[in-house]
Write an enzyme that holds these catalytic residues in place. Structure first.
Site, mmCIF file in Angstrom:
data_model
loop_
_atom_site.group_PDB
_atom_site.id
_atom_site.type_symbol
_atom_site.label_atom_id
_atom_site.label_comp_id
_atom_site.label_asym_id
_atom_site.label_seq_id
_atom_site.Cartn_x
_atom_site.Cartn_y
_atom_site.Cartn_z
ATOM 1 N N ALA A 140 0.777 -1.240 0.000
ATOM 2 C CA ALA A 140 0.000 0.000 0.000
ATOM 3 C C ALA A 140 0.808 1.288 0.000
ATOM 4 C CB ALA A 140 -0.945 0.014 1.206
ATOM 5 N N ALA A 141 2.030 1.294 0.553
ATOM 6 C CA ALA A 141 2.759 2.553 0.697
ATOM 7 C C ALA A 141 3.026 3.196 -0.677
ATOM 8 C CB ALA A 141 4.079 2.311 1.427
ATOM 9 N N PRO A 142 2.921 4.528 -0.756
ATOM 10 C CA PRO A 142 2.660 5.487 0.320
ATOM 11 C C PRO A 142 1.189 5.710 0.665
ATOM 12 C CG PRO A 142 3.119 6.672 -1.690
ATOM 13 C CD PRO A 142 3.301 5.212 -2.021
ATOM 14 N N GLY A 143 0.254 5.070 -0.051
ATOM 15 C CA GLY A 143 -1.131 5.116 0.389
ATOM 16 C C GLY A 143 -2.160 5.603 -0.600
ATOM 17 N N LYS B 250 -3.636 4.326 -3.374
ATOM 18 C CA LYS B 250 -4.742 3.440 -3.723
ATOM 19 C C LYS B 250 -5.609 3.129 -2.502
ATOM 20 C CE LYS B 250 -2.710 1.460 -7.917
ATOM 21 N NZ LYS B 250 -1.618 2.436 -8.073
ATOM 22 N N ASP C 13 -1.011 -3.941 -5.877
ATOM 23 C CA ASP C 13 -0.209 -3.023 -6.692
ATOM 24 C C ASP C 13 1.247 -3.407 -6.452
ATOM 25 O OD1 ASP C 13 0.240 -0.745 -8.381
ATOM 26 O OD2 ASP C 13 0.856 0.364 -6.594
ATOM 27 N N CYS D 68 3.356 -0.663 -12.392
ATOM 28 C CA CYS D 68 3.759 0.545 -13.119
ATOM 29 C C CYS D 68 4.821 0.159 -14.147
ATOM 30 C CB CYS D 68 4.248 1.644 -12.178
ATOM 31 S SG CYS D 68 5.593 1.159 -11.090
#
Length: 428
Positions: A106-109, A111, A174, A227
């Site tokens: 999750a970082a940096p947050g 999504k 992700d 990405c």
């Protein structure tokens, strides 16, 4: 083979040249609005920068001009700065209110934040990152954004099924990747690129997908994104999941027409605004496992709750205690985590309470004492720089608000508010 050779092979002729020209253009900035905290659409003119809707929904905008991260509204968590194409996966995902969502990397947050907006304060988000320092930054961002339904954890992907089991309606994966889509921002990545690295990334991604599958209920959604542009990390992994009992969720939205590939959607910077991104949304049709029953948290003693009431209204809040922290949990479960819902206060060795930054950012309008400022008040800038400010509010712990939106905490004495804004967040 160099990265340029590979992209010419993949895209061919003129399209490859368009792609390389796009890498020489300035990066595109974006943001999404925190509709959970912001009371209405933000006035971009008053903020000092311009926004343009990206066309994917979800409160996602391209940003031009100004300094969005210097504005008090950013510090109050009313919007989150996020690269435009990184917003597409969650913006299009059909996340229903009340869902339980796991964001595995999750970082940096960004999504997690977009998912929290879709949930509108309902349901649950477990925002996880295996890297402890990145998870700490994730916690900091979630605290500023003030979502009440977020738990922040720092576990390896394979640990998540052991802790939660098949507990989630939505899993966001992700995943770490070779980063081909970020080469405009990080040109060095083109020199570090290699087929061997792509193979290593794809293998790691499949391990993460194994864990995602073990956490997802039957009928749940898997949002898989990278990405990068390589087929091995994108379509091949998505197609692998269809062989395991997943069905792709497709969209007829015209915005996505140019991004469609054999499985999912791929966004190149010469076609779409932003850097590179791939996503595929899949629904699990195979049967899931069992959810793990978690040990519940202990309620905070009434004496400590009374101490909280001395500085804040606690009506409707069931306050729990774990160690030296009091908090209003997003998940009533005693699990290892960096954050669970809204941190209320820490209990000092002598029994006194120190209000947490999270209580001020999420519940600042409940504080008994409040310093109410406006965005253009010079005291707001002073507070964000860590200075003391003058304010007509009762003595004791207080919250500092800008145009009614909580920024943080302070301690008032005789009309002077001693600054308690975290040093890591202060404007330089």
């Amino acid at each position: 083979m160099t990265y340029e050779d590979e992209m010419r092979r993949r895209l061919g002729g003129e399209e490859a040249e368009r792609y390389f020209r796009a890498l020489g253009e300035p990066p595109v900035r974006g943001l999404h609005v925190n509709a959970v905290k912001a009371r209405a659409d933000l006035d971009a003119c008053a903020l000092g920068f311009s926004v343009r809707a990206l066309g994917c929904g979800g409160g996602a905008y391209e940003v031009t001009g100004g300094s969005p991260t210097a504005h008090p509204y950013y510090r109050a968590g009313l919007y989150y700065m996020q690269e435009p194409s990184a917003m597409y996966p969650v913006a299009f995902a059909p996340i229903e209110r009340g869902s339980r969502v796991l964001d595995m990397c999750a970082a940096p947050g960004g999504k997690s934040s977009m998912a929290a907006v879709k949930l509108g304060g309902s349901g649950l988000i477990v925002a996880n990152d295996a890297d402890r320092s990145r998870a700490a930054a994730l916690r900091e961002n979630m605290t500023v954004l003030s979502y009440p339904n977020v738990v922040v954890t720092s576990m390896r992907a394979e640990e998540l099924p052991r802790v939660f089991g098949c507990a989630f309606d939505v899993v966001i994966a992700d995943v770490p990747c070779s980063g081909e889509g970020m080469m405009r921002k990080e040109p060095q990545a083109a020199f570090d690129w290699s087929p061997k690295n792509i193979e290593a990334c794809a293998l790691r991604q499949r391990r993460i997908l194994d864990a995602a599958d073990a956490c997802l209920k039957e009928g749940g959604l898997l949002i898989y994104s990278t990405c990068t542009f390589s087929r091995a990390e994108d379509e091949d992994n998505a197609l692998m999941m269809t062989e395991r009992g997943y069905e792709e969720v497709t969209f007829s939205h015209p915005f996505l027409a140019a991004a469609r590939v054999s499985a999912g959607y791929k966004f190149y910077p010469h076609v779409y605004r932003g850097e590179g991104q791939y996503f595929c949304i899949l629904r699990k049709t195979a049967r899931g496992g069992e959810e793990v029953r978690l040990k519940k948290l202990q309620n905070a003693p009434s004496s400590l709750v009374s101490s909280v009431r001395a500085f804040m209204d606690t009506d409707g809040l069931i306050i729990k205690r774990r160690g030296d922290m009091l908090f209003f949990p997003a998940l009533d479960a005693d699990i290892p985590c960096l954050m669970n819902g809204i941190a209320i206060a820490s209990v000092e060795n002598d029994g006194r309470l120190t209000p947490a930054h999270g209580s001020a950012t999420a519940l600042g309008d409940r504080f008994v004492s409040r310093a109410c400022l406006s965005a253009n008040d010079e005291r707001t800038a002073k507070y964000l720089h860590g200075e003391e400010i003058l304010a007509d509010c009762p003595d004791g712990w207080c919250s500092v608000l800008v145009d009614g939106y909580p920024l943080g905490a302070g301690k008032a004495t005789g009309g002077v508010v001693k600054n308690k804004y975290p040093k890591s967040l202060r404007l330089r």
